[in-house]
Design a protein around this motif. Structure first.
Motif, PDB file in Angstrom:
ATOM      1  N   TYR A  30      26.183 -31.590 -16.963  1.00 27.68           N
ATOM      2  CA  TYR A  30      27.975 -31.458 -16.912  1.00 27.68           C
ATOM      3  C   TYR A  30      27.584 -33.007 -17.874  1.00 27.68           C
ATOM      4  CZ  TYR A  30      26.684 -28.492 -13.425  1.00 27.68           C
ATOM      5  OH  TYR A  30      26.507 -27.667 -12.697  1.00 27.68           O
ATOM      6  N   CYS A  31      29.558 -32.832 -19.010  1.00 27.30           N
ATOM      7  CA  CYS A  31      29.816 -34.335 -19.352  1.00 27.30           C
ATOM      8  C   CYS A  31      30.806 -34.261 -18.283  1.00 27.30           C
ATOM      9  CB  CYS A  31      30.466 -33.423 -20.567  1.00 27.30           C
ATOM     10  SG  CYS A  31      28.900 -32.853 -21.036  1.00 27.30           S
ATOM     11  N   ALA A  32      30.870 -36.028 -17.955  1.00 26.43           N
ATOM     12  CA  ALA A  32      31.437 -36.392 -17.203  1.00 26.43           C
ATOM     13  C   ALA A  32      32.708 -37.379 -17.796  1.00 26.43           C
ATOM     14  CB  ALA A  32      31.584 -36.473 -16.007  1.00 26.43           C
ATOM     15  N   PRO A  33      33.406 -37.182 -19.025  1.00 28.24           N
ATOM     16  CA  PRO A  33      34.652 -36.149 -18.807  1.00 28.24           C
ATOM     17  C   PRO A  33      34.582 -35.001 -19.658  1.00 28.24           C
ATOM     18  CG  PRO A  33      35.746 -37.930 -19.096  1.00 28.24           C
ATOM     19  CD  PRO A  33      34.535 -38.186 -19.180  1.00 28.24           C
ATOM     20  N   GLY A  34      32.958 -36.225 -20.748  1.00 31.04           N
ATOM     21  CA  GLY A  34      33.316 -34.761 -21.842  1.00 31.04           C
ATOM     22  C   GLY A  34      34.552 -34.828 -22.964  1.00 31.04           C
ATOM     23  N   ASN A  35      34.156 -34.165 -23.809  1.00 34.69           N
ATOM     24  CA  ASN A  35      35.332 -34.274 -24.711  1.00 34.69           C
ATOM     25  C   ASN A  35      35.105 -32.712 -25.410  1.00 34.69           C
ATOM     26  OD1 ASN A  35      33.283 -33.597 -27.541  1.00 34.69           O
ATOM     27  ND2 ASN A  35      33.310 -36.167 -26.767  1.00 34.69           N
ATOM     28  N   GLY A  36      36.251 -32.076 -26.682  1.00 35.67           N
ATOM     29  CA  GLY A  36      36.299 -31.027 -27.277  1.00 35.67           C
ATOM     30  C   GLY A  36      35.122 -30.469 -27.951  1.00 35.67           C
ATOM     31  N   GLY A  37      34.323 -31.291 -28.107  1.00 37.88           N
ATOM     32  CA  GLY A  37      33.443 -31.657 -28.898  1.00 37.88           C
ATOM     33  C   GLY A  37      31.873 -31.141 -27.834  1.00 37.88           C
ATOM     34  N   THR A  38      31.743 -31.563 -26.686  1.00 36.76           N
ATOM     35  CA  THR A  38      30.807 -31.587 -25.360  1.00 36.76           C
ATOM     36  C   THR A  38      30.682 -30.019 -25.408  1.00 36.76           C
ATOM     37  OG1 THR A  38      32.353 -32.512 -24.144  1.00 36.76           O
ATOM     38  CG2 THR A  38      30.531 -34.177 -25.853  1.00 36.76           C
ATOM     39  N   ALA A  39      32.105 -29.234 -25.002  1.00 36.56           N
ATOM     40  CA  ALA A  39      31.982 -28.037 -24.093  1.00 36.56           C
ATOM     41  C   ALA A  39      31.140 -27.127 -24.235  1.00 36.56           C
ATOM     42  CB  ALA A  39      33.124 -28.086 -23.581  1.00 36.56           C
ATOM     43  N   GLY A  40      30.055 -25.705 -24.223  1.00 36.08           N
ATOM     44  CA  GLY A  40      29.723 -24.985 -24.456  1.00 36.08           C
ATOM     45  C   GLY A  40      28.069 -24.840 -24.784  1.00 36.08           C
ATOM     46  N   GLY A  41      27.828 -24.165 -24.919  1.00 36.87           N
ATOM     47  CA  GLY A  41      26.579 -23.537 -24.768  1.00 36.87           C
ATOM     48  C   GLY A  41      25.977 -24.156 -23.158  1.00 36.87           C
ATOM     49  N   LYS A  42      25.003 -25.108 -22.718  1.00 34.71           N
ATOM     50  CA  LYS A  42      24.565 -25.130 -21.495  1.00 34.71           C
ATOM     51  C   LYS A  42      25.318 -26.489 -21.601  1.00 34.71           C
ATOM     52  CE  LYS A  42      19.273 -24.978 -23.475  1.00 34.71           C
ATOM     53  NZ  LYS A  42      18.787 -26.213 -22.920  1.00 34.71           N
ATOM     54  N   ALA A  43      26.273 -26.658 -22.223  1.00 33.32           N
ATOM     55  CA  ALA A  43      27.047 -27.977 -21.242  1.00 33.32           C
ATOM     56  C   ALA A  43      28.555 -27.818 -20.798  1.00 33.32           C
ATOM     57  CB  ALA A  43      27.652 -28.928 -22.573  1.00 33.32           C
ATOM     58  N   VAL A  44      28.964 -28.109 -19.999  1.00 36.28           N
ATOM     59  CA  VAL A  44      29.845 -27.899 -19.521  1.00 36.28           C
ATOM     60  C   VAL A  44      30.675 -29.426 -19.217  1.00 36.28           C
ATOM     61  CG1 VAL A  44      31.509 -27.472 -16.811  1.00 36.28           C
ATOM     62  CG2 VAL A  44      29.153 -25.798 -17.997  1.00 36.28           C
ATOM     63  N   ASN A  45      32.189 -29.690 -19.676  1.00 40.21           N
ATOM     64  CA  ASN A  45      32.586 -30.771 -19.286  1.00 40.21           C
ATOM     65  C   ASN A  45      33.758 -30.505 -17.960  1.00 40.21           C
ATOM     66  OD1 ASN A  45      32.536 -31.208 -22.032  1.00 40.21           O
ATOM     67  ND2 ASN A  45      34.456 -31.158 -22.697  1.00 40.21           N
ATOM     68  N   VAL A  46      33.261 -32.110 -17.000  1.00 43.41           N
ATOM     69  CA  VAL A  46      33.613 -31.747 -15.818  1.00 43.41           C
ATOM     70  C   VAL A  46      34.520 -32.937 -15.509  1.00 43.41           C
ATOM     71  CG1 VAL A  46      31.913 -30.462 -14.769  1.00 43.41           C
ATOM     72  CG2 VAL A  46      31.686 -33.139 -14.852  1.00 43.41           C
ATOM     73  N   ASP A  47      35.886 -32.998 -14.794  1.00 40.93           N
ATOM     74  CA  ASP A  47      36.357 -33.919 -14.236  1.00 40.93           C
ATOM     75  C   ASP A  47      35.821 -34.948 -12.783  1.00 40.93           C
ATOM     76  OD1 ASP A  47      38.222 -36.013 -13.993  1.00 40.93           O
ATOM     77  OD2 ASP A  47      40.285 -34.567 -13.148  1.00 40.93           O
ATOM     78  N   VAL A  48      34.874 -35.661 -13.298  1.00 35.71           N
ATOM     79  CA  VAL A  48      34.215 -36.303 -11.607  1.00 35.71           C
ATOM     80  C   VAL A  48      35.052 -38.026 -11.876  1.00 35.71           C
ATOM     81  CG1 VAL A  48      32.486 -37.107 -10.617  1.00 35.71           C
ATOM     82  CG2 VAL A  48      32.745 -34.570 -11.968  1.00 35.71           C
ATOM     83  N   ALA A  49      35.361 -38.440 -10.964  1.00 38.71           N
ATOM     84  CA  ALA A  49      35.880 -40.120 -11.106  1.00 38.71           C
ATOM     85  C   ALA A  49      34.659 -40.592 -10.485  1.00 38.71           C
ATOM     86  CB  ALA A  49      36.578 -39.858  -9.372  1.00 38.71           C
ATOM     87  N   GLN A  50      34.322 -41.797 -11.815  1.00 45.46           N
ATOM     88  CA  GLN A  50      33.596 -42.894 -11.956  1.00 45.46           C
ATOM     89  C   GLN A  50      32.728 -43.041 -10.913  1.00 45.46           C
ATOM     90  OE1 GLN A  50      34.108 -45.569 -15.207  1.00 45.46           O
ATOM     91  NE2 GLN A  50      33.954 -47.409 -13.278  1.00 45.46           N
TER      92      GLN A  50
END
Length: 109
Positions: A30-50
């Motif tokens: 889980y990438c919080a918040p991640g970026n356009g390059g992180t999403a895909g495959g095993k990775a999911v961008n999520v919007d989680v507050a700090q």
């Protein structure tokens, strides 16, 4: 397979996600918040507050939280994760202060 949370959305975090994705022992990242390059495959961008990262890590049964940027380190995200029983890669808020505040680090040295 282990669940990992990577906090941040810059190039450093992109590289961390790429390296973790190559590991057969890592399941979901889980990438919080991640970026356009992180999403895909095993990775999911999520919007989680700090301030909600630790609770999210507990909810997702994360094996590790990796914090890249200075702001969440200084805010104590690693401290909060450790207090919740989730291992975190990154310094404590107090230790991160040496990088965040030049005045503090000058007084310390």
């Amino acid at each position: 397979m282990s669940t990992v949370i990577v906090v941040g959305g810059g190039g450093r975090e992109h590289a961390i996600v790429a390296a973790l994705s190559a590991s057969p022992s890592v399941g979901t990242i889980y990438c919080a918040p991640g970026n356009g390059g992180t999403a895909g495959g095993k990775a999911v961008n999520v919007d989680v507050a700090q301030d909600a990262i630790a609770a999210f890590a507990v909810e997702k049964k994360a094996a590790l939280v990796v914090v890249g940027p200075e702001a969440p380190l200084v805010a104590g995200v690693c401290d909060q994760c450790r207090a919740a029983g989730v291992p975190a890669f990154g310094p404590s808020a107090l230790a991160a202060e040496i990088e965040a505040s030049k005045a503090w680090s000058k007084a310390f040295m």
